[in-house]
Scaffold this active site. Structure first.
Site, PDB file in Angstrom:
ATOM      1  N   ARG A 293       0.860  -1.177   0.000  1.00 24.80           N
ATOM      2  CA  ARG A 293       0.000   0.000   0.000  1.00 24.80           C
ATOM      3  C   ARG A 293       0.896   1.227   0.000  1.00 24.80           C
ATOM      4  O   ARG A 293       1.922   1.260   0.680  1.00 24.80           O
ATOM      5  CB  ARG A 293      -0.935   0.027   1.225  1.00 24.80           C
ATOM      6  CG  ARG A 293      -1.998  -1.061   1.240  1.00 24.80           C
ATOM      7  CD  ARG A 293      -3.039  -0.847   0.153  1.00 24.80           C
ATOM      8  NE  ARG A 293      -4.124  -1.820   0.222  1.00 24.80           N
ATOM      9  CZ  ARG A 293      -4.158  -2.959  -0.442  1.00 24.80           C
ATOM     10  NH1 ARG A 293      -3.128  -3.304  -1.216  1.00 24.80           N
ATOM     11  NH2 ARG A 293      -5.188  -3.775  -0.350  1.00 24.80           N
TER      12      ARG A 293
ATOM     13  N   GLU B 212       0.328   6.856  -2.934  1.00 27.37           N
ATOM     14  CA  GLU B 212      -0.672   7.525  -2.097  1.00 27.37           C
ATOM     15  C   GLU B 212      -0.837   8.960  -2.578  1.00 27.37           C
ATOM     16  O   GLU B 212       0.076   9.775  -2.381  1.00 27.37           O
ATOM     17  CB  GLU B 212      -0.230   7.497  -0.630  1.00 27.37           C
ATOM     18  CG  GLU B 212      -1.211   8.102   0.336  1.00 27.37           C
ATOM     19  CD  GLU B 212      -2.532   7.341   0.431  1.00 27.37           C
ATOM     20  OE1 GLU B 212      -3.525   7.985   0.812  1.00 27.37           O
ATOM     21  OE2 GLU B 212      -2.582   6.132   0.138  1.00 27.37           O
TER      22      GLU B 212
ATOM     23  N   HIS C 255      -1.066  -0.526 -10.172  1.00 28.21           N
ATOM     24  CA  HIS C 255      -1.569  -1.637  -9.344  1.00 28.21           C
ATOM     25  C   HIS C 255      -1.678  -2.898 -10.200  1.00 28.21           C
ATOM     26  O   HIS C 255      -2.679  -3.615 -10.184  1.00 28.21           O
ATOM     27  CB  HIS C 255      -2.927  -1.283  -8.734  1.00 28.21           C
ATOM     28  CG  HIS C 255      -3.148  -1.925  -7.392  1.00 28.21           C
ATOM     29  ND1 HIS C 255      -3.646  -1.237  -6.322  1.00 28.21           N
ATOM     30  CD2 HIS C 255      -2.932  -3.200  -6.964  1.00 28.21           C
ATOM     31  CE1 HIS C 255      -3.739  -2.062  -5.279  1.00 28.21           C
ATOM     32  NE2 HIS C 255      -3.302  -3.256  -5.648  1.00 28.21           N
TER      33      HIS C 255
END
Length: 336
Positions: free
Chosen positions: A247, A273, A294
């Site tokens: 993440r 992020e 991703h």
């Protein structure tokens, strides 16, 4: 007349259902359970009201609504959830665990392509493929291959793995086929456990200071937000590479950006992020950073692996054998 098979329903975004649970998969599901229609993407809809009171199994996926107390009240006979993706934290609530609902996840199947992606990037990073390819494209000539960068190559290089998650463990296993030294940081794994996996247990600072490549596989929890700090990044060797497929918020992105723009280290970022950076973010144009959308997780025909695992889990559950990939309540927060 009583049903001969338990009633199941799909609960996810309709497009996710079409991508993962193709018609042939649904026909196989229908051999084990009675599959209700339609796909439920809203537990408060009229369609859901006609299905939830009798449903015993929910087959969930990306886009599944939250199974909170209100949703569970509409599904008094619900006994199990089989999730066709990885983490269940997005849609399962404490109310599910309090009711004793059995939960399965396809996280093990989803870990496979992430680990494969990571292995490929580790080997490419140590081989300096991206910077060498860019230089070759600019110069249109070949450097003296007998005297290249002394840091180029995979022979006995050191790879640091942050977290022995499902993905982290699979990465360590794949790295074992290569002549590499593997370090592991995971507060839940002891020295013997790390050795059994094929790694040496170290603290986080030592891992960054000793590794040529560091790969992050830590779930995003309150205590892991910003875990990979500027201080740790500063310990990474000149020319080292950070890989993040976990993440984006696990890494201090501002500190990482400074290091990358300075040209001291490299990074392969499959997550950021926010997940898609603003159009003007400097990482888009940074030659030391490879950004992918991703991509590491299950996509394309890899979705079929998720379906196969889920089919086997439904078969086991319907036969009363229990889930092979059950999620234990005490482990639910550690899923990425």
């Amino acid at each position: 007349m009583p049903r001969s098979k338990p009633l199941a329903a799909l609960a996810m975004d309709v497009r996710a259902a079409d991508a993962v649970l193709k018609p042939a998969v649904r026909r196989r599901l229908a051999e084990m359970v009675e599959l209700a229609e339609p796909v439920l993407s809203d537990f408060t809809s009229r369609a859901a009201g006609g299905v939830l009171p009798q449903v015993e199994l929910l087959i969930t996926g990306w886009g599944c609504p939250q199974l909170d107390e209100a949703a569970l009240a509409r599904a008094p006979r619900l006994r199990a959830v089989a999730h066709t993706a990885g983490s269940v934290r997005g849609h399962l609530t404490d109310a599910c665990w309090a009711r004793g609902i059995e939960v399965s996840t396809a996280a093990a199947a989803n870990a496979a392509p992430v680990a494969e992606y990571t292995l490929a990037m580790v080997l490419l990073a140590n081989k300096r493929v991206l910077p060498v390819a860019r230089a070759y494209q600019r110069q249109r000539s070949r450097a003296d291959w007998l005297f290249p960068d002394p840091l180029l190559g995979n022979y006995r290089r050191t790879v640091g793995i942050v977290s022995a998650s499902l993905v982290g463990r699979r990465v360590i296993e794949l790295l074992g086929a290569h002549d590499l030294r593997v370090l592991l940081y995971d507060p839940y794994v002891d020295v013997a456990g790390a050795a059994q996996l094929g790694a040496a247990k170290v603290e986080l600072a030592e891992l960054f200071a000793s590794s040529d490549v560091v790969s992050v596989h830590t779930p995003l929890l309150p205590e892991t937000r910003g875990l990979v700090s500027g201080e740790l990044l500063a310990l990474l060797r000149d020319g080292g590479t950070l890989i993040n497929t976990a993440r984006g918020a696990v890494v201090d992105q501002e500190a990482l950006t400074e290091e990358l723009l300075d040209g001291r280290i490299h990074a392969v970022l499959d997550v950021t992020e926010p997940e898609v950076l603003p159009a003007g973010h400097p990482l888009w144009e940074c030659e030391n950073a490879l950004l992918t959308p991703h991509l590491a997780g299950s996509q394309g025909n890899e979705l079929d692996r998720l379906a196969e695992l889920t089919l086997d889990e439904v078969r086991r559950w319907a036969a009363g054998e229990g889930f092979a990939h059950a999620v234990r309540p005490e482990r639910k927060e550690l899923l990425a």
